[in-house]
Design a protein around this motif. Sequence first.
Motif, PDB file in Angstrom:
ATOM      1  N   CYS B 131       0.869  -1.187   0.000  1.00  0.00           N
ATOM      2  CA  CYS B 131       0.000   0.000   0.000  1.00  0.00           C
ATOM      3  C   CYS B 131       0.898   1.226   0.000  1.00  0.00           C
ATOM      4  O   CYS B 131       1.907   1.253   0.692  1.00  0.00           O
ATOM      5  N   THR B 132       0.562   2.217  -0.809  1.00  0.00           N
ATOM      6  CA  THR B 132       1.341   3.458  -0.825  1.00  0.00           C
ATOM      7  C   THR B 132       0.560   4.604  -0.199  1.00  0.00           C
ATOM      8  O   THR B 132       0.838   5.775  -0.462  1.00  0.00           O
ATOM      9  N   GLN B 133      -0.427   4.259   0.611  1.00  0.00           N
ATOM     10  CA  GLN B 133      -1.172   5.263   1.381  1.00  0.00           C
ATOM     11  C   GLN B 133      -1.658   6.402   0.490  1.00  0.00           C
ATOM     12  O   GLN B 133      -1.333   7.569   0.709  1.00  0.00           O
ATOM     13  N   CYS B 134      -2.483   6.059  -0.520  1.00  0.00           N
ATOM     14  CA  CYS B 134      -2.883   7.087  -1.486  1.00  0.00           C
ATOM     15  C   CYS B 134      -3.995   7.990  -0.976  1.00  0.00           C
ATOM     16  O   CYS B 134      -4.248   9.038  -1.556  1.00  0.00           O
ATOM     17  N   GLY B 135      -4.691   7.571   0.060  1.00  0.00           N
ATOM     18  CA  GLY B 135      -5.716   8.459   0.617  1.00  0.00           C
ATOM     19  C   GLY B 135      -7.106   8.284   0.029  1.00  0.00           C
ATOM     20  O   GLY B 135      -8.069   8.874   0.519  1.00  0.00           O
ATOM     21  N   THR B 136      -7.208   7.513  -1.057  1.00  0.00           N
ATOM     22  CA  THR B 136      -8.530   7.270  -1.651  1.00  0.00           C
ATOM     23  C   THR B 136      -8.574   5.792  -2.018  1.00  0.00           C
ATOM     24  O   THR B 136      -8.413   5.423  -3.172  1.00  0.00           O
ATOM     25  N   VAL B 138      -9.089   2.156  -3.157  1.00  0.00           N
ATOM     26  CA  VAL B 138      -9.973   1.574  -4.179  1.00  0.00           C
ATOM     27  C   VAL B 138     -10.094   0.053  -4.078  1.00  0.00           C
ATOM     28  O   VAL B 138     -10.763  -0.568  -4.894  1.00  0.00           O
ATOM     29  N   ILE B 139      -9.463  -0.559  -3.053  1.00  0.00           N
ATOM     30  CA  ILE B 139      -9.379  -2.020  -3.098  1.00  0.00           C
ATOM     31  C   ILE B 139     -10.684  -2.736  -2.767  1.00  0.00           C
ATOM     32  O   ILE B 139     -10.767  -3.954  -2.859  1.00  0.00           O
ATOM     33  N   CYS B 146      -4.184  -4.131  -4.231  1.00  0.00           N
ATOM     34  CA  CYS B 146      -4.069  -2.711  -4.565  1.00  0.00           C
ATOM     35  C   CYS B 146      -3.448  -2.480  -5.942  1.00  0.00           C
ATOM     36  O   CYS B 146      -2.267  -2.737  -6.135  1.00  0.00           O
ATOM     37  N   VAL B 148      -3.131   0.525  -7.264  1.00  0.00           N
ATOM     38  CA  VAL B 148      -2.401   1.793  -7.179  1.00  0.00           C
ATOM     39  C   VAL B 148      -0.926   1.507  -6.869  1.00  0.00           C
ATOM     40  O   VAL B 148      -0.018   2.133  -7.407  1.00  0.00           O
ATOM     41  N   THR B 149      -0.700   0.506  -6.042  1.00  0.00           N
ATOM     42  CA  THR B 149       0.646   0.161  -5.610  1.00  0.00           C
ATOM     43  C   THR B 149       1.246  -0.974  -6.446  1.00  0.00           C
ATOM     44  O   THR B 149       2.400  -0.916  -6.842  1.00  0.00           O
TER      45      THR B 149
END
Lengths: 297, 217
Positions: B131-136, B138-139, B146, B148-149
């Motif tokens: 996890c890259t702690q995107c703040g939104t 989506v998983i 994830c 995003v990561t």
Amino acid sequence: MISSFKKALDSGKFIITCELAPPKGINLDKTAHHIDLLKDKVHAMNLTDHQSSVMRFPSLGGALLVKEMGGEPILQMTCRDRNRLALQADLLFAASRGILNVLCLTGDSVMLGDHKTAKGVFDLDSSQLLATIRTLEKGKDLGGGDLDGYPPDFCAGAIVTPEAKPIEPQLIKFEKKIEAGAEFIQTQAVYDLDKMKAFMGYARQFPVKILAGIILLTSAPMARFMNKNIAGVNVPQALIDEIAAAPKGGAITKGIEIAGRMIKRIHEEKMCDGVHIMAIGKEELVPEIMAAAGLTP
Amino acid sequence: MIRSITKPKSKEEIHSLLGGLNRIYIIGCGTCVTLTHTGGAPEVAAMKEALLDSGKLVTGQIVVPVACDNLTSEILSEEIEKIEQADVLLIMTCAFGVQTISSQLKRMVVPALDTLFIGKETASGQFNEICTQCGTCVIGETGGICPVTNCHKGLINGPCGGTNQGKCEIDSNKDCAWTLIYNRLSELGRLDSMRKLHGPRNFLGEPKPGKYEMAKS
Ligand code: SF4
Ligand code: SF4
């Protein structure tokens, strides 16, 4: 205003597109030479966008040159180098110059190219870029703002890799691209036409024109290189053997013959709506490939 | 447990960061960098040897239990004499530790490691970014994996054209996130979730620099 490429797609004619890579630098002589040679022979010419993440003259500049020289460009746009503001701005500029055909791609990783430490953007993906085009046509931008003078209808396209492994995730993405607004699809290079036929059996259910990707084989090592390094490209051993058996200096002639033969079959069997010929640096051979396929401009 | 994953900077880079600074105090950490063998006791001892060999003077060294903890300043205060003799602190912790120590001691610091990502040990000696702690997040729509990561391009609508036999176009040792997600959703009978066309991502989860204050009760 409707682009001549879109008219050709809608006419039901067998479509021929080819691909030009703008130069690395501002010497446009060779590009102009190829445009001059091909503009009246093909329905449209793709201008690649820093293909394989190698920095070059922009696809937008190449498309403008095609337009100025009286040809029909297909502007390739990747999401690798521009965020949604820059992509929308370039689409508006393209529209203002009558560049209306756009091929939407996610884009290769910068790591595959010649600026490996650059930041890859990927603010949007290919399906979102397609949807962006449809939004701009309605006079809106992605922020919800109104456009003062908005683009006429674009002709938006995308790509698919019919031989991707595994294929199922690829097909879900393909269907999303159509949902997002793709009107035409140019495929990754195909060499096994029986497999292509099977893919078309599936793809025909969608309201989209499909142009089969044809990459000119120039030697047996080149074919092996693609098999090893390009995802979803699979040159069957029989074709590699055929080109390897060509007399010394005759590999390219053999490659032209193979490409011509494949295009001929796609055309005669009405397998696809057309072909997209990628001669990778040997664009001057496109007319010979067309002749070998029995196609007249 | 989440871990800060690090790798050593090259000898050349450390040498150039140390510049003309000759008196050095070395700090390691007993937590993540001990696990990854990049800044535990053996690595600190080896660094000391290497510095001595190159003609530097080492005024002292320590391996603190948890460098990113606020208590680190108390532990280091017991070493303050040796620290004050040094021109620079060479810190063999992740960048959380480096920044914690630099803000506590307000002294010149040189990180000896590059902090790669916040990850998890998924097999012995193997660490993966989760996890890259995107703040939104989506998983909820990707079967708990994830994109995003785990997707090199952070794509949320499915694979790019570079996906190859379940691997990513940038590295045949890295899984393509979208093959993983497809397989997971397929097992769960929830492929409909992957068919949904998602609009542009919201990159404004928490604008950098992240800051969060708990509501006062
Ligand atoms: S989407 Fe991915 S990066 Fe963002 S919070 Fe969720 S798991 Fe973390
Ligand atoms: S190959 Fe898979 S993981 Fe790699 S960028 Fe493409 S979709 Fe993402």
